[in-house]
Design a protein around this motif. Structure first.
Motif, PDB file in Angstrom:
ATOM      1  N   LEU A  91     -45.756 -26.951  -5.063  1.00 38.90           N
ATOM      2  CA  LEU A  91     -45.389 -26.501  -3.717  1.00 38.90           C
ATOM      3  C   LEU A  91     -45.485 -24.988  -3.498  1.00 38.90           C
ATOM      4  CD1 LEU A  91     -42.548 -28.847  -2.431  1.00 38.90           C
ATOM      5  CD2 LEU A  91     -45.022 -28.962  -2.089  1.00 38.90           C
ATOM      6  N   PRO A  92     -45.245 -24.127  -4.502  1.00 41.29           N
ATOM      7  CA  PRO A  92     -45.468 -22.700  -4.254  1.00 41.29           C
ATOM      8  C   PRO A  92     -46.912 -22.358  -3.908  1.00 41.29           C
ATOM      9  CG  PRO A  92     -44.052 -22.990  -6.165  1.00 41.29           C
ATOM     10  CD  PRO A  92     -44.574 -24.354  -5.791  1.00 41.29           C
ATOM     11  N   ARG A  93     -47.852 -23.249  -4.198  1.00 37.65           N
ATOM     12  CA  ARG A  93     -49.262 -23.022  -3.884  1.00 37.65           C
ATOM     13  C   ARG A  93     -49.667 -23.682  -2.572  1.00 37.65           C
ATOM     14  NH1 ARG A  93     -51.794 -25.696  -8.981  1.00 37.65           N
ATOM     15  NH2 ARG A  93     -53.763 -24.984  -8.069  1.00 37.65           N
ATOM     16  N   VAL A  94     -48.684 -24.292  -1.881  1.00 34.70           N
ATOM     17  CA  VAL A  94     -48.954 -25.043  -0.654  1.00 34.70           C
ATOM     18  C   VAL A  94     -48.138 -24.459   0.497  1.00 34.70           C
ATOM     19  CG1 VAL A  94     -48.857 -27.305   0.457  1.00 34.70           C
ATOM     20  CG2 VAL A  94     -49.376 -27.144  -1.993  1.00 34.70           C
ATOM     21  N   GLY A  95     -48.806 -24.171   1.608  1.00 36.80           N
ATOM     22  CA  GLY A  95     -48.112 -23.788   2.832  1.00 36.80           C
ATOM     23  C   GLY A  95     -48.145 -24.946   3.804  1.00 36.80           C
ATOM     24  N   ALA A  96     -47.103 -25.081   4.632  1.00 35.58           N
ATOM     25  CA  ALA A  96     -47.052 -26.247   5.521  1.00 35.58           C
ATOM     26  C   ALA A  96     -46.358 -25.907   6.832  1.00 35.58           C
ATOM     27  CB  ALA A  96     -46.324 -27.401   4.834  1.00 35.58           C
ATOM     28  N   LEU A  97     -46.843 -26.560   7.882  1.00 36.88           N
ATOM     29  CA  LEU A  97     -46.203 -26.544   9.200  1.00 36.88           C
ATOM     30  C   LEU A  97     -46.175 -27.989   9.668  1.00 36.88           C
ATOM     31  CD1 LEU A  97     -45.100 -25.118  11.733  1.00 36.88           C
ATOM     32  CD2 LEU A  97     -47.471 -24.840  12.497  1.00 36.88           C
ATOM     33  N   VAL A  98     -44.992 -28.619   9.621  1.00 34.66           N
ATOM     34  CA  VAL A  98     -44.873 -30.056   9.859  1.00 34.66           C
ATOM     35  C   VAL A  98     -43.837 -30.322  10.942  1.00 34.66           C
ATOM     36  CG1 VAL A  98     -44.391 -32.306   8.819  1.00 34.66           C
ATOM     37  CG2 VAL A  98     -45.469 -30.516   7.451  1.00 34.66           C
ATOM     38  N   GLU A  99     -44.215 -31.119  11.943  1.00 34.61           N
ATOM     39  CA  GLU A  99     -43.313 -31.586  12.999  1.00 34.61           C
ATOM     40  C   GLU A  99     -42.621 -30.443  13.740  1.00 34.61           C
ATOM     41  OE1 GLU A  99     -40.800 -34.395  10.832  1.00 34.61           O
ATOM     42  OE2 GLU A  99     -41.895 -36.011  11.821  1.00 34.61           O
ATOM     43  N   GLY A 100     -43.308 -29.343  13.905  1.00 38.41           N
ATOM     44  CA  GLY A 100     -42.750 -28.230  14.660  1.00 38.41           C
ATOM     45  C   GLY A 100     -41.780 -27.410  13.834  1.00 38.41           C
ATOM     46  N   PRO A 101     -41.877 -26.084  13.925  1.00 38.96           N
ATOM     47  CA  PRO A 101     -41.023 -25.213  13.116  1.00 38.96           C
ATOM     48  C   PRO A 101     -39.597 -25.132  13.657  1.00 38.96           C
ATOM     49  CG  PRO A 101     -42.408 -23.906  14.565  1.00 38.96           C
ATOM     50  CD  PRO A 101     -42.822 -25.342  14.771  1.00 38.96           C
ATOM     51  N   ALA A 102     -38.637 -24.900  12.764  1.00 39.79           N
ATOM     52  CA  ALA A 102     -37.231 -24.689  13.140  1.00 39.79           C
ATOM     53  C   ALA A 102     -36.786 -23.342  12.594  1.00 39.79           C
ATOM     54  CB  ALA A 102     -36.365 -25.813  12.590  1.00 39.79           C
ATOM     55  N   PHE A 103     -36.101 -22.567  13.435  1.00 36.80           N
ATOM     56  CA  PHE A 103     -35.703 -21.218  13.039  1.00 36.80           C
ATOM     57  C   PHE A 103     -34.242 -20.966  13.394  1.00 36.80           C
ATOM     58  CE2 PHE A 103     -40.240 -21.073  14.095  1.00 36.80           C
ATOM     59  CZ  PHE A 103     -40.749 -20.643  12.880  1.00 36.80           C
ATOM     60  N   TYR A 104     -33.695 -19.907  12.797  1.00 38.12           N
ATOM     61  CA  TYR A 104     -32.377 -19.432  13.197  1.00 38.12           C
ATOM     62  C   TYR A 104     -32.528 -18.794  14.571  1.00 38.12           C
ATOM     63  CZ  TYR A 104     -31.250 -20.063   8.263  1.00 38.12           C
ATOM     64  OH  TYR A 104     -31.064 -20.583   7.002  1.00 38.12           O
ATOM     65  N   PRO A 105     -31.920 -19.377  15.616  1.00 36.10           N
ATOM     66  CA  PRO A 105     -32.242 -18.945  16.985  1.00 36.10           C
ATOM     67  C   PRO A 105     -31.834 -17.519  17.317  1.00 36.10           C
ATOM     68  CG  PRO A 105     -30.420 -20.514  16.988  1.00 36.10           C
ATOM     69  CD  PRO A 105     -30.982 -20.505  15.604  1.00 36.10           C
ATOM     70  N   TYR A 106     -30.780 -17.000  16.677  1.00 39.47           N
ATOM     71  CA  TYR A 106     -30.304 -15.670  17.047  1.00 39.47           C
ATOM     72  C   TYR A 106     -30.738 -14.590  16.061  1.00 39.47           C
ATOM     73  CZ  TYR A 106     -27.752 -18.048  20.651  1.00 39.47           C
ATOM     74  OH  TYR A 106     -27.447 -18.810  21.752  1.00 39.47           O
ATOM     75  N   LEU A 175     -51.227 -28.422   8.075  1.00 40.85           N
ATOM     76  CA  LEU A 175     -50.812 -28.080   9.432  1.00 40.85           C
ATOM     77  C   LEU A 175     -50.763 -29.335  10.288  1.00 40.85           C
ATOM     78  CD1 LEU A 175     -53.094 -24.929   9.941  1.00 40.85           C
ATOM     79  CD2 LEU A 175     -50.739 -25.002   9.084  1.00 40.85           C
ATOM     80  N   ASP A 176     -49.596 -29.633  10.829  1.00 36.56           N
ATOM     81  CA  ASP A 176     -49.410 -30.796  11.691  1.00 36.56           C
ATOM     82  C   ASP A 176     -49.391 -30.319  13.138  1.00 36.56           C
ATOM     83  OD1 ASP A 176     -48.898 -33.318  12.620  1.00 36.56           O
ATOM     84  OD2 ASP A 176     -46.819 -33.405  11.952  1.00 36.56           O
ATOM     85  N   GLU A 177     -50.461 -30.612  13.879  1.00 39.69           N
ATOM     86  CA  GLU A 177     -50.613 -30.183  15.279  1.00 39.69           C
ATOM     87  C   GLU A 177     -50.393 -28.672  15.427  1.00 39.69           C
ATOM     88  OE1 GLU A 177     -51.730 -32.105  17.499  1.00 39.69           O
ATOM     89  OE2 GLU A 177     -51.323 -34.139  16.848  1.00 39.69           O
ATOM     90  N   PRO A 178     -51.198 -27.836  14.758  1.00 39.19           N
ATOM     91  CA  PRO A 178     -50.943 -26.387  14.761  1.00 39.19           C
ATOM     92  C   PRO A 178     -51.154 -25.706  16.102  1.00 39.19           C
ATOM     93  CG  PRO A 178     -53.049 -26.860  13.739  1.00 39.19           C
ATOM     94  CD  PRO A 178     -52.381 -28.189  13.959  1.00 39.19           C
ATOM     95  N   THR A 179     -51.924 -26.325  17.028  1.00 40.51           N
ATOM     96  CA  THR A 179     -52.162 -25.687  18.329  1.00 40.51           C
ATOM     97  C   THR A 179     -51.227 -26.221  19.415  1.00 40.51           C
ATOM     98  OG1 THR A 179     -53.923 -27.279  18.836  1.00 40.51           O
ATOM     99  CG2 THR A 179     -54.577 -25.222  17.784  1.00 40.51           C
ATOM    100  N   ASN A 180     -50.228 -26.994  19.031  1.00 41.76           N
ATOM    101  CA  ASN A 180     -49.283 -27.540  20.010  1.00 41.76           C
ATOM    102  C   ASN A 180     -48.581 -26.409  20.760  1.00 41.76           C
ATOM    103  OD1 ASN A 180     -47.682 -29.463  21.360  1.00 41.76           O
ATOM    104  ND2 ASN A 180     -46.043 -29.210  19.873  1.00 41.76           N
ATOM    105  N   GLY A 181     -48.673 -26.435  22.089  1.00 43.32           N
ATOM    106  CA  GLY A 181     -47.989 -25.443  22.916  1.00 43.32           C
ATOM    107  C   GLY A 181     -48.721 -24.137  23.088  1.00 43.32           C
ATOM    108  N   LEU A 182     -49.883 -23.984  22.481  1.00 44.75           N
ATOM    109  CA  LEU A 182     -50.609 -22.723  22.588  1.00 44.75           C
ATOM    110  C   LEU A 182     -51.512 -22.711  23.821  1.00 44.75           C
ATOM    111  CD1 LEU A 182     -51.745 -22.089  18.904  1.00 44.75           C
ATOM    112  CD2 LEU A 182     -49.715 -21.227  20.064  1.00 44.75           C
ATOM    113  N   ASP A 183     -51.640 -21.524  24.418  1.00 47.30           N
ATOM    114  CA  ASP A 183     -52.585 -21.374  25.518  1.00 47.30           C
ATOM    115  C   ASP A 183     -53.996 -21.269  24.930  1.00 47.30           C
ATOM    116  OD1 ASP A 183     -52.837 -18.812  24.469  1.00 47.30           O
ATOM    117  OD2 ASP A 183     -51.627 -17.871  26.031  1.00 47.30           O
ATOM    118  N   PRO A 184     -55.045 -21.290  25.780  1.00 51.31           N
ATOM    119  CA  PRO A 184     -56.417 -21.256  25.248  1.00 51.31           C
ATOM    120  C   PRO A 184     -56.685 -20.076  24.322  1.00 51.31           C
ATOM    121  CG  PRO A 184     -56.452 -21.891  27.552  1.00 51.31           C
ATOM    122  CD  PRO A 184     -55.032 -21.508  27.242  1.00 51.31           C
TER     123      PRO A 184
END
Length: 326
Positions: A91-106, A175-184
């Motif tokens: 896993l340290p050799r793998v990057g992933a974006l799955v089911e939309g990212p979650a962050f600390y909102p503040y 990358l799971d749907e990496p362009t989701n929500g992006l403008d052109p």
């Protein structure tokens, strides 16, 4: 990296081991087989498109590949190592974006990345600031680095998720749907980013429902339907299996039919009285059809080629429509 991991390929090997390989992979939820015995092979160094309608099993498969969900049966190899047994090495050799990212909102985007990087036991705190700044720049978020994450748009959150996946050099990026929500413009930037990562040797595995994006950026693809893998290969191979047709509009239907037959085609009348349609084999180019018709003095009102696209293949394999707009 372990010695075994560093020996994935030798100079005399005919080909590198696949970046991803599964055999008879199954996932059952109660009585539903969400993934039904798939044999997936992702070539090392490819940009691999993972296609299928909602509910086809794409995200479930990705979660099993990354050790986020256990398989009911079957085997998984990532970067030549068995999963989940080698999870901590791989896993340290793998990057992933799955089911939309979650962050600390503040926390700001920058602070979020710094916290995620600090959670990685393999990261060097002395270079953390530079790594975070580089990742933000690569996804075009430098201008919003100090903005609170809760104020980010969906597209900006997608970019921040990509930045998180790029905090360290990766051999495989999922990358799971990496362009989701992006403008052109954002979609174009992500497309260019994927290409640059592939040029640097990273294998990129992209799950998407946007066929236009897959066709522009991917070298290989697979199609899922109802938990099963119904096709996989290079884009050229997949387009060829989708089949092509040539449509000729002419007042000289008889003469045109004879020309097509001499080329090894099997012409048939379409709905129009002046129209012939024939399947076009992979070894016959449309230009050859045009040239043969002209040499035979056939008057051509129109000639068009259909099929040979991922959309045609998808419809042929699944019988379903697909979102092809970027």
């Amino acid at each position: 990296m372990t010695a075994e991991a560093g020996q994935d390929r030798h100079d005399d090997d005919p080909a590198p081991q696949p970046a991803v390989r599964t055999a008879s992979l199954v996932k059952v939820f109660r009585k539903q087989r969400a993934v039904d015995g798939i044999d997936l092979t992702v070539p090392r160094g490819s940009v691999f498109g993972f296609l299928g309608p909602n509910g086809s099993g794409k995200t479930t498969t990705i979660r099993m590949l990354l050790g986020l969900s256990s398989a009911t049966s079957g085997t998984i190899e990532l970067l030549g190592r068995p999963m989940p047994a080698a999870l901590h090495d791989v896993l340290p050799r793998v990057g992933a974006l799955v089911e939309g990212p979650a962050f600390y909102p503040y926390l700001s985007g920058r602070a979020n990345l710094q916290r995620f990087d600090a959670a990685d036991p393999t990261s060097d705190p002395r270079t953390r600031r530079d790594r975070v700044a580089t990742a933000l720049e690569r996804v075009g978020l430098t201008h919003a680095a100090d903005k609170k994450a809760h104020a980010y748009s969906l597209g900006m959150k997608q970019r921040l998720g990509l930045a998180n996946a790029l905090l360290a050099p990766r051999d495989l990026l999922v990358l799971d749907e990496p362009t989701n929500g992006l403008d052109p413009q954002g979609t174009r930037e992500v497309r260019n980013l994927i290409r640059s990562l592939a040029d640097d040797g990273t294998t990129v595995f992209v799950s998407s429902h946007l066929l236009a994006e897959i066709e522009q950026v991917c070298t290989h693809a697979a199609v899922m339907r109802s938990g099963r893998l119904v096709a996989q290969g290079s884009l050229d191979e997949l387009r060829a299996t989708g089949g092509r047709t040539v449509t000729v509009r002419t007042p000289d239907v008889g003469a045109a039919g004879a020309v097509l037959a001499r080329l090894g085609l099997a012409p048939r009348r379409d709905a129009g009285v002046d129209t012939l349609v024939a399947d076009l084999p992979a070894d016959v180019e449309p230009e050859a059809v045009t040239a043969a018709l002209v040499r035979a003095d056939v008057r051509v009102r129109g000639l068009s080629v259909g099929g040979g696209t991922l959309e045609d293949l998808f419809v042929a394999l699944t019988g379903e429509g697909f979102d092809v707009a970027a």
